[in-house]
Design an enzyme around this catalytic site. Sequence first.
Site, PDB file in Angstrom:
ATOM      1  N   HIS A  64       0.798  -1.234   0.000  1.00 15.50           N
ATOM      2  CA  HIS A  64       0.000   0.000   0.000  1.00 15.50           C
ATOM      3  C   HIS A  64       0.827   1.279   0.000  1.00 15.50           C
ATOM      4  CE1 HIS A  64       0.986  -0.084   4.266  1.00 15.50           C
ATOM      5  NE2 HIS A  64       0.735   1.202   4.262  1.00 15.50           N
TER       6      HIS A  64
HETATM    7  C1  UD1 Z   1      -1.629   5.806   5.736  1.00 10.74           C
HETATM    8  C2  UD1 Z   1      -0.287   6.225   6.322  1.00 10.74           C
HETATM    9  C3  UD1 Z   1       0.675   5.043   6.287  1.00 10.74           C
HETATM   10  C4  UD1 Z   1       0.063   3.819   6.963  1.00 10.74           C
HETATM   11  C5  UD1 Z   1      -1.261   3.518   6.305  1.00 10.74           C
HETATM   12  C6  UD1 Z   1      -1.915   2.326   6.964  1.00 10.74           C
HETATM   13  C7  UD1 Z   1       0.300   8.599   5.946  1.00 10.74           C
HETATM   14  C8  UD1 Z   1       1.179   9.523   5.199  1.00 10.74           C
HETATM   15  N1  UD1 Z   1       0.327   7.305   5.563  1.00 10.74           N
HETATM   16  O1  UD1 Z   1      -1.403   5.492   4.365  1.00 10.74           O
HETATM   17  O2  UD1 Z   1       1.859   5.381   6.973  1.00 10.74           O
HETATM   18  O3  UD1 Z   1       0.940   2.726   6.826  1.00 10.74           O
HETATM   19  O4  UD1 Z   1      -2.107   4.673   6.431  1.00 10.74           O
HETATM   20  O5  UD1 Z   1      -2.937   1.810   6.186  1.00 10.74           O
HETATM   21  O6  UD1 Z   1      -0.380   9.012   6.852  1.00 10.74           O
HETATM   22  N2  UD1 Z   1      -8.512   5.463   1.103  1.00 10.74           N
HETATM   23  C9  UD1 Z   1      -9.773   4.916   1.039  1.00 10.74           C
HETATM   24  N3  UD1 Z   1     -10.456   4.713   2.209  1.00 10.74           N
HETATM   25  C10 UD1 Z   1      -9.944   5.037   3.411  1.00 10.74           C
HETATM   26  C11 UD1 Z   1      -8.667   5.630   3.466  1.00 10.74           C
HETATM   27  C12 UD1 Z   1      -7.964   5.819   2.312  1.00 10.74           C
HETATM   28  O7  UD1 Z   1     -10.279   4.607  -0.028  1.00 10.74           O
HETATM   29  O8  UD1 Z   1     -10.613   4.804   4.436  1.00 10.74           O
HETATM   30  C13 UD1 Z   1      -7.753   5.634  -0.155  1.00 10.74           C
HETATM   31  C14 UD1 Z   1      -7.944   6.991  -0.791  1.00 10.74           C
HETATM   32  O9  UD1 Z   1      -7.850   6.813  -2.183  1.00 10.74           O
HETATM   33  C15 UD1 Z   1      -6.734   7.745  -0.282  1.00 10.74           C
HETATM   34  C16 UD1 Z   1      -5.683   6.660  -0.259  1.00 10.74           C
HETATM   35  O10 UD1 Z   1      -6.369   5.482   0.133  1.00 10.74           O
HETATM   36  O11 UD1 Z   1      -6.396   8.831  -1.076  1.00 10.74           O
HETATM   37  C17 UD1 Z   1      -4.524   6.928   0.656  1.00 10.74           C
HETATM   38  O12 UD1 Z   1      -5.003   7.164   1.982  1.00 10.74           O
HETATM   39  P1  UD1 Z   1      -4.116   8.011   3.017  1.00 10.74           P
HETATM   40  O13 UD1 Z   1      -4.839   8.152   4.297  1.00 10.74           O
HETATM   41  O14 UD1 Z   1      -3.612   9.239   2.357  1.00 10.74           O
HETATM   42  O15 UD1 Z   1      -2.825   7.124   3.231  1.00 10.74           O
HETATM   43  P2  UD1 Z   1      -2.617   5.541   3.324  1.00 10.74           P
HETATM   44  O16 UD1 Z   1      -2.076   5.071   2.033  1.00 10.74           O
HETATM   45  O17 UD1 Z   1      -3.800   4.849   3.881  1.00 10.74           O
END
Ligand code: UD1
Length: 355
Positions: A205
């Site tokens: 991820h």
């Molecule tokens: C975040 C953390 C990472 C951690 C991970 C655990 C940061 C910079 N990164 O990464 O360190 O290892 O969480 O999972 O804080 N999305 C959804 N649903 C959700 C959340 C996210 O669809 O409930 C999708 C969206 O497209 C979003 C993308 O995932 O833009 C990334 O989500 P984001 O919260 O930015 O970071 P993670 O990749 O989850």
Amino acid sequence: MKILSVVGARPQFVKLAPIDRAAKAAGVEHIIVHTGQHYDPLLSDVFFTELGISAPDVHLGVGSGSHGKQTGAMLAALDDVLLEHQPDWVLVYGDTNSTVAAALSAVKLHIPVAHLEAGLRSFNRRMPEEHNRVMTDHAADLLLAPTQVAVEHLQNEGLGGRTVLVGDVMTDVLYAVRDQIQGAPSPLVSELQLTPGSHYVATIHRAESTDDPDRLAEIATALANLDKPVVLLAHPRVLAKAREHGIELQQGSLMVHEPLPYHDLIASVMASAGVITDSGGLQKEAFLLRVPTTTVRTETEWVETVELGWNVLALSAEEIAAAASRPAPAATDAAPYGDGKAAERVVEVLLRGQR
Ligand code: UD1
């Protein structure tokens, strides 16, 4: 005493569970603030329910966004929350955008802030998590380190005076869940009709793995060509990026599955031949369960897993194939991540007000 925990992403909910339990056992008031960074039920609500965590007292609902927008929205919203609750300690977890936002809000309001899982370093300045943890450590008043290596990193940065070695709270949760499910069949193995010990569990991820289309395609092809079925427990981010770049994940040995609740994840890892991941937490969980792991990264913060032979770093398709199919390493009873009682120690240290 009043502790206010700020969490927002999946691994933080896992770490919150033993802290919430230890705070209740010590009769400490514990306020939980959920930033809303993760909002899918499978990444959030399910952990509160199955790990018996109290429902959040405050939900900021910030959702997804660029790093600046997401972190900024949390920072703006947290000021009011911290001022309203006036905690003795703000407790922040790990290295996500929710962590750095809460640390910054607290330090600017002169509210003492403690960083749980302090001192981890990858020394890779392109990782968002590395920015978050370095800034959080330097802002915080109290650094709760999970390992001796983390303590040394903090000492090297001049932060030794604010550091306490408490152990790793994820170990607390993992040991409790392992003991609960011991002997129970893995729901994933039954659902996918796999033979225990004949599949790999994978998670991918991180931005470094998903955002460059060539890199994501290389990882998908590497997993698709492995010698056993690979169940990819797909974070929404990897699905979104694969769709955006037109990359087919479901191919060859690779089977795509939605993320699992914590108990099912641990059961599926225990039933697997190995783990292939870019997750920090899962590398360590697999080590604690003594399941060989292949980490698809250039470095790891959990260096003990590599030194003890249970984790191998692999980047290219050839390296991933060789690492995944390697024989299990020599048994070890080393316990670099503590004894499963870290959360009690955290609450004790906070009660003493030790800085
Ligand atoms: C975040 C953390 C990472 C951690 C991970 C655990 C940061 C910079 N990164 O990464 O360190 O290892 O969480 O999972 O804080 N999305 C959804 N649903 C959700 C959340 C996210 O669809 O409930 C999708 C969206 O497209 C979003 C993308 O995932 O833009 C990334 O989500 P984001 O919260 O930015 O970071 P993670 O990749 O989850």
